[in-house]
Design an enzyme around this catalytic site. Structure first.
Site, short mmCIF file in Angstrom:
data_model
loop_
_atom_site.label_atom_id
_atom_site.label_comp_id
_atom_site.label_asym_id
_atom_site.label_seq_id
_atom_site.Cartn_x
_atom_site.Cartn_y
_atom_site.Cartn_z
N GLU A 177 0.82 -1.21 0.00
CA GLU A 177 0.00 0.00 0.00
C GLU A 177 0.85 1.26 0.00
O GLU A 177 1.05 1.90 1.03
CB GLU A 177 -0.95 0.03 1.20
CG GLU A 177 -1.92 1.21 1.15
CD GLU A 177 -2.78 1.35 2.40
OE1 GLU A 177 -3.69 2.20 2.39
OE2 GLU A 177 -2.55 0.61 3.37
N LYS A 214 -2.71 -2.09 -2.93
CA LYS A 214 -3.75 -1.19 -2.43
C LYS A 214 -3.32 0.23 -2.74
O LYS A 214 -2.31 0.71 -2.21
CB LYS A 214 -3.96 -1.38 -0.92
CG LYS A 214 -5.07 -0.50 -0.36
CD LYS A 214 -5.45 -0.88 1.06
CE LYS A 214 -6.54 0.05 1.59
NZ LYS A 214 -7.01 -0.34 2.94
#
Length: 298
Positions: A177, A214
């Protein structure tokens, strides 16, 4: 718990991932939004106990099931806790049909070169071994990009993939992420740099590697679709990044190969004082909106 069944769900099933992983630094704010002031607890243990009660209330709600919520990211303490006497990861998968993940990063370094790298993670191997033993499918680790700095973004992506490799050695699937802040002064340029840096790192992975990404919902719709098509990418998921629920869902609906992994946009309207029907109905509205944006594309 069957890793192959969870892999099939994460790769192929329509739905979204709930991010229930607020950590120590963000927990007071999350509880305050939920309607529990800091005066309601006197120490960290009481604070985390209240947070666990909130998360358990969400997870046991009728609408929170694998029909629409295909995965959930947990805070480490939530992973180690129980729901109705059952370890949380086992409860999620066995009782709700939801694939469990755990947040592993320990927060962010101060900004340097337009980005914030992850802090060191002492004891990470022990955490990963414990997670695997509890039946967790994967992990999530967050770092932050504010400026379109090629060197800063390269450092972020390199660190993410290095941690991802450590995670994979434990048989878990990492969610990388590298978040581009929605208030970045040149979000579009930063996202293109991030795309290119991730694509270069993916090419270095062995053919049997499996990771997830992500990412902030991009300014250019479909920017990450080519990454999502790579056989080494299980799924590309989107963080809400501070966008209000309706705005986040509208933006997501234009990205055909991204599904949601929302936190604030999912739980932002829930309140501690709600009765069970109010709570369940409010959560169901958010779940249905996020699910629709994840599966019905413009």
């Amino acid at each position: 718990m069957s890793m192959s069944e969870m892999m099939t769900q994460m790769a192929d099933k329509g739905g979204f991932i709930a991010a229930l992983d607020q950590s120590g630094g963000s927990t007071p704010g999350a509880l305050k939004l939920y309607g529990i002031p800091e005066s309601a607890y006197s120490n960290e243990e009481e604070m985390f106990a209240l947070m666990h009660e909130m998360r358990a209330r969400i997870i046991t709600a009728p609408c929170f099931s694998g029909d629409k919520v295909i995965g959930a990211i947990l805070f480490e303490r939530t992973m180690d806790g129980e729901i109705q006497g059952v370890p949380t990861p086992r409860y999620l998968w066995r009782e709700r049909g939801v694939v469990p993940f755990v947040k592993i990063d320990k927060g962010l370094e101060a900004e340097n070169d337009g980005v914030r790298l992850m802090k060191p993670m002492p004891g990470l191997d022990d955490l990963l071994a414990r997670a695997a033993g509890l039946g967790v499918f994967g992990t999530k680790e967050r770092s932050v990009i504010r400026l379109p700095s090629e060197t800063g973004i390269a450092a972020i992506v390199r660190q993410q993939f290095e941690v991802g490799e450590q995670v994979r050695k434990h048989g878990l699937v990492p969610i990388l992420e590298p978040e581009v802040l929605i208030d970045s002064p040149d979000k579009k340029k930063a996202e293109q740099m991030l795309h290119d840096a991730i694509a270069a790192e993916i090419e270095k992975l062995p053919s049997d590697a499996r990771i997830m990404l992500k990412l902030t919902i991009p300014e250019v719709a479909g920017l990450y679709d080519n990454l999502a098509r790579d056989e080494r990418i299980v799924r590309v998921v989107a963080l809400s990044g501070g966008y209000p629920l309706d705005d986040a869902c509208e933006r997501l609906s234009h990205n055909r190969l991204m599904i949601a992994s929302f936190s604030r946009a999912l739980i932002g309207d829930l309140r501690h004082e709600m009765d069970e029907k109010q709570f369940d109905d409010t959560l169901a509205i958010a779940v249905n909106k996020i699910y629709k944006a994840s599966v019905d594309k413009v």
